[in-house]
Motif scaffolding. Structure first.
Motif, PDB file in Angstrom:
ATOM      1  N   GLY A   1       0.821  -1.213   0.000  1.00 42.96           N
ATOM      2  CA  GLY A   1       0.000   0.000   0.000  1.00 42.96           C
ATOM      3  C   GLY A   1       0.852   1.260   0.000  1.00 42.96           C
ATOM      4  O   GLY A   1       0.498   2.260  -0.637  1.00 42.96           O
ATOM      5  N   ASN A   2       1.983   1.219   0.720  1.00 41.60           N
ATOM      6  CA  ASN A   2       2.849   2.405   0.769  1.00 41.60           C
ATOM      7  C   ASN A   2       3.519   2.640  -0.565  1.00 41.60           C
ATOM      8  O   ASN A   2       3.741   3.776  -0.973  1.00 41.60           O
ATOM      9  CB  ASN A   2       3.990   2.210   1.781  1.00 41.60           C
ATOM     10  CG  ASN A   2       3.489   2.100   3.179  1.00 41.60           C
ATOM     11  OD1 ASN A   2       2.696   1.203   3.481  1.00 41.60           O
ATOM     12  ND2 ASN A   2       3.890   3.004   4.048  1.00 41.60           N
ATOM     13  N   ILE A   3       3.886   1.535  -1.226  1.00 42.31           N
ATOM     14  CA  ILE A   3       4.714   1.685  -2.415  1.00 42.31           C
ATOM     15  C   ILE A   3       3.887   2.010  -3.656  1.00 42.31           C
ATOM     16  O   ILE A   3       4.239   2.876  -4.431  1.00 42.31           O
ATOM     17  CB  ILE A   3       5.593   0.433  -2.619  1.00 42.31           C
ATOM     18  CG1 ILE A   3       6.474   0.282  -1.373  1.00 42.31           C
ATOM     19  CG2 ILE A   3       6.439   0.528  -3.880  1.00 42.31           C
ATOM     20  CD1 ILE A   3       7.137  -1.039  -1.208  1.00 42.31           C
TER      21      ILE A   3
ATOM     22  N   ALA B   1      -8.278  -1.844  11.590  1.00 39.76           N
ATOM     23  CA  ALA B   1      -9.540  -2.581  11.447  1.00 39.76           C
ATOM     24  C   ALA B   1      -9.383  -3.943  10.789  1.00 39.76           C
ATOM     25  O   ALA B   1     -10.275  -4.415  10.103  1.00 39.76           O
ATOM     26  CB  ALA B   1     -10.569  -1.741  10.687  1.00 39.76           C
ATOM     27  N   MET B   2      -8.244  -4.551  10.984  1.00 42.05           N
ATOM     28  CA  MET B   2      -7.982  -5.868  10.408  1.00 42.05           C
ATOM     29  C   MET B   2      -7.543  -6.824  11.498  1.00 42.05           C
ATOM     30  O   MET B   2      -7.004  -7.888  11.207  1.00 42.05           O
ATOM     31  CB  MET B   2      -6.832  -5.783   9.403  1.00 42.05           C
ATOM     32  CG  MET B   2      -7.199  -5.113   8.161  1.00 42.05           C
ATOM     33  SD  MET B   2      -7.850  -6.337   7.038  1.00 42.05           S
ATOM     34  CE  MET B   2      -8.482  -5.287   5.802  1.00 42.05           C
ATOM     35  N   GLY B   3      -7.652  -6.404  12.713  1.00 44.46           N
ATOM     36  CA  GLY B   3      -7.258  -7.279  13.813  1.00 44.46           C
ATOM     37  C   GLY B   3      -5.755  -7.329  14.050  1.00 44.46           C
ATOM     38  O   GLY B   3      -5.290  -7.835  15.072  1.00 44.46           O
TER      39      GLY B   3
ATOM     40  N   PHE C   1      -6.181   4.058   6.055  1.00 44.10           N
ATOM     41  CA  PHE C   1      -6.631   2.861   6.765  1.00 44.10           C
ATOM     42  C   PHE C   1      -5.861   1.622   6.409  1.00 44.10           C
ATOM     43  O   PHE C   1      -5.353   0.894   7.246  1.00 44.10           O
ATOM     44  CB  PHE C   1      -8.110   2.623   6.423  1.00 44.10           C
ATOM     45  CG  PHE C   1      -8.862   2.833   7.629  1.00 44.10           C
ATOM     46  CD1 PHE C   1      -9.257   1.770   8.388  1.00 44.10           C
ATOM     47  CD2 PHE C   1      -9.066   4.116   8.068  1.00 44.10           C
ATOM     48  CE1 PHE C   1      -9.885   2.001   9.565  1.00 44.10           C
ATOM     49  CE2 PHE C   1      -9.686   4.332   9.236  1.00 44.10           C
ATOM     50  CZ  PHE C   1     -10.105   3.276   9.995  1.00 44.10           C
ATOM     51  N   PHE C   2      -5.787   1.402   5.095  1.00 43.27           N
ATOM     52  CA  PHE C   2      -5.098   0.209   4.615  1.00 43.27           C
ATOM     53  C   PHE C   2      -3.629   0.295   5.005  1.00 43.27           C
ATOM     54  O   PHE C   2      -3.046  -0.673   5.486  1.00 43.27           O
ATOM     55  CB  PHE C   2      -5.237   0.130   3.089  1.00 43.27           C
ATOM     56  CG  PHE C   2      -4.717  -1.153   2.510  1.00 43.27           C
ATOM     57  CD1 PHE C   2      -5.417  -2.340   2.666  1.00 43.27           C
ATOM     58  CD2 PHE C   2      -3.519  -1.183   1.809  1.00 43.27           C
ATOM     59  CE1 PHE C   2      -4.940  -3.533   2.138  1.00 43.27           C
ATOM     60  CE2 PHE C   2      -3.035  -2.366   1.268  1.00 43.27           C
ATOM     61  CZ  PHE C   2      -3.750  -3.543   1.431  1.00 43.27           C
ATOM     62  N   SER C   3      -3.061   1.483   4.818  1.00 39.74           N
ATOM     63  CA  SER C   3      -1.644   1.644   5.064  1.00 39.74           C
ATOM     64  C   SER C   3      -1.285   1.438   6.536  1.00 39.74           C
ATOM     65  O   SER C   3      -0.235   0.893   6.853  1.00 39.74           O
ATOM     66  CB  SER C   3      -1.204   3.031   4.596  1.00 39.74           C
ATOM     67  OG  SER C   3       0.181   3.122   4.652  1.00 39.74           O
TER      68      SER C   3
HETATM   69  N1  PFF Z   1      -0.536  -1.976   5.687  1.00 40.65           N
HETATM   70  C1  PFF Z   1      -0.314  -2.882   4.603  1.00 40.65           C
HETATM   71  C2  PFF Z   1       0.070  -2.104   3.357  1.00 40.65           C
HETATM   72  O1  PFF Z   1       0.147  -0.870   3.393  1.00 40.65           O
HETATM   73  O2  PFF Z   1       0.289  -2.734   2.329  1.00 40.65           O
HETATM   74  C3  PFF Z   1      -1.482  -3.792   4.321  1.00 40.65           C
HETATM   75  C4  PFF Z   1      -2.104  -4.401   5.547  1.00 40.65           C
HETATM   76  C5  PFF Z   1      -1.354  -5.221   6.395  1.00 40.65           C
HETATM   77  C6  PFF Z   1      -3.410  -4.097   5.851  1.00 40.65           C
HETATM   78  C7  PFF Z   1      -1.913  -5.724   7.559  1.00 40.65           C
HETATM   79  C8  PFF Z   1      -3.974  -4.610   7.011  1.00 40.65           C
HETATM   80  C9  PFF Z   1      -3.225  -5.409   7.851  1.00 40.65           C
HETATM   81  F1  PFF Z   1      -3.764  -5.882   8.938  1.00 40.65           F
END
Ligand code: PFF
Length: 515
Positions: free
Chosen positions: A26-28, A238-240, A232-234
């Motif tokens: 997600g960062n890249i 909310a993914m435990g 959020f994703f980064s």
């Molecule tokens: N944060 C990770 C990314 O930026 O690629 C993806 C991710 C990892 C989302 C772990 C949720 C998680 F629980």
């Protein structure tokens, strides 16, 4: 050590693992592109505001929930709430679904790293363009499946080693290595002629439209929801993942400082990743005479088409930078994937304990990996839709808008698009209105020296009002990005109805608990 829950060896070990979870694909490929497209510096400001008022608050809450209960994500929600205990299941299903494509993408990184390694060893071999390579890879389901298995085996071996013996050890070496490799790529990228155009795309407000990278700037509402979804994703929220990692953290550690460090480090790496990839991609595009609007600056094609072309254009040293770069992305993918896997492993370990059985981490990790492999094979064989694998919602020429492109989009739509923002909204309503902020603040303030009244007030206002409203907005934005602009009104209505319905549920839950 078999049925031992274990714990982090040190706070820095925990921090590197949590940063490792946050820093990922997600960062890249997400952050730099979305930043450039959505107004550069303006997007950064919106992103930072959301990170402080929403991301930081949820990060503290998740770590606190985990540490307070010392349980897996399902156990944690069950322990604190009556009305919302089922959110734990949502936060278990989401990482499971994310792993379906994360492991395939991790497999692609291994394949590209080996490819560059062989180009390095056998220079003079026939050189294919990035898009030819990517196309050939996607249409080879067997190869994709094998590399996915390889990626999962690496994750399995790490997670099997336990919290301090596997995950912490990997991140202790992986994170500093990633940082060094990132600096090397940044230096190379910025010294390419034309690199400044890429920097301007990322940082100068409005430049993406002015220079012709995109035809139209997105509106403020789109910028807000794009930044929110990305944040959020980064931050792995909310993914435990953060609840799970928090459950292994010592009571004496400062959750406020730790959360701040994770948020700052993740944002910094996202910016650094942008400076590493975007200027190189743009410079190479200009050198090849490609129109700016045709340079792919985001998503899988940034990594596996555009950047591969960049390395190939560098001549003799290109494959060396290719190996360094794909290894860097691979480490980022592994450190995130192991946190997703650990959510599931911790759940089964705790469940075994509750049932009075001796849960074996090795066996559980193996079964979790097999289950992930089963769904990942769908994504791998589908090859981003290249191989025409049947998909729910498709058929008879009609398709459901949004997730119809490929299995990766389908899985992403449910997990990142719906479960993630929904889970965070419900969690904020639960803390803010059912169990009350005081219950998590007690845990958050543990280990914090001095007065905490300012933080308490800030936290309470954010968790009660700012986060739920922001989440409703992000949920709507995510749904729109998957179901299309044409359905935006419906998406907003659904989101607002969910917000109010569960707010009422949370209030009722609170009064019941008090009686
Ligand atoms: N944060 C990770 C990314 O930026 O690629 C993806 C991710 C990892 C989302 C772990 C949720 C998680 F629980």
């Amino acid at each position: 050590m078999e049925n031992e829950r274990g714990s982090w060896g040190s706070n820095i070990g925990f921090l590197l693992a949590a940063i490792g979870s946050a820093v990922g694909l997600g960062n890249i490929w997400g952050f730099p592109y979305k930043m450039g497209k959505s107004g550069g510096f303006t997007f950064l400001l919106v992103y930072l505001a959301l990170a402080v008022f929403v991301g930081f608050i949820i990060m503290m809450s998740e770590l606190a929930l985990g540490r307070k209960t010392g349980a897996s994500v399902v156990g944690a929600y069950h322990a604190v709430s009556r009305k919302f205990k089922w959110i734990g299941w949502l936060a278990m299903l989401a990482p499971f679904l994310i792993m379906s494509f994360y492991s395939v993408l991790g497999g692609y990184c291994i394949e590209y790293m080996s490819l560059n390694l062989s180009n390095l060893a056998f220079s003079g071999a026939e050189v294919k363009t990035g898009s030819d390579l990517f196309g050939a890879m996607l249409t080879n389901p067997f190869g994709c499946a094998m590399f996915t298995i390889l990626f999962l085996v690496v994750c399995l071996l790490i997670v099997k080693g336990g919290i301090s013996g596997g995950i912490e050890k990997f991140n202790n070496i992986g994170m500093p290595a990633l940082f060094i490799m990132l600096v090397i790529i940044i230096i190379r990228s910025l010294t390419l002629p034309g690199a400044t155009e890429g920097l301007k795309f990322m940082f100068v407000p409005g430049y993406a439209v002015k220079a012709g990278f995109i035809s139209e700037a997105p509106g403020l509402v789109t910028v807000l929801s794009t930044a929110g979804g990305q944040m959020f994703f980064s931050l792995s929220l909310a993914m435990g993942a953060m609840v799970t990692y928090g459950s292994y953290l010592d009571k004496k550690e400062n959750l406020v400082k730790n959360s701040a460090v994770i948020v700052v480090a993740d944002t910094l790496v996202a910016l650094m990743a942008g400076v590493a990839v975007i200027p190189a991609a743009v410079a190479n595009g200009i050198a090849q005479g490609i129109a700016l609007s045709d340079i792919k600056l985001g998503g899988p094609s940034l990594l596996f088409v555009t950047l591969q072309d960049v390395f190939q254009a560098m001549g003799r040293v290109g494959p060396l930078f290719g190996v360094i770069f794909y290894l860097l992305v691979l480490i980022a993918a592994i450190s995130s994937a192991i946190s997703l896997m650990e959510v599931l492993v911790t759940f089964f370990l705790d469940r075994a304990k509750v049932k009075g059985r001796t849960g074996s981490r090795s066996k559980i990790t193996l079964w979790v990996s097999v289950a992930i492999l089963a769904e990942a094979l769908l994504v791998a064989v589908d090859g981003l839709g290249s191989n025409g694998l049947w998909l729910p919602g498709q058929g008879g020429g009609a398709t459901i808008a949004g997730w119809n492109d490929c299995w990766l989009d389908f899985m992403d739509c449910w997990s990142e698009g719906i479960m993630m923002p929904l889970g965070a909204m419900l969690m904020a309503l639960m803390i803010g209105w059912e169990i009350k902020p005081k219950s998590t603040l007690e845990e958050i303030n543990h280990g914090v020296a001095g007065s905490t009244s300012g933080l308490d007030a800030f936290y309470s206002v954010c968790i009660k009002f700012v986060v739920p409203v922001a989440m409703a907005f992000i949920l709507a934005g995510q749904m729109i990005s998957f179901f299309g602009e044409a359905n935006s009104v419906v998406c907003y209505i659904i989101s607002i109805v969910i917000l109010f319905a569960f707010w009422v549920v949370a209030l009722l839950g609170h009064s019941k608990k008090e009686n």
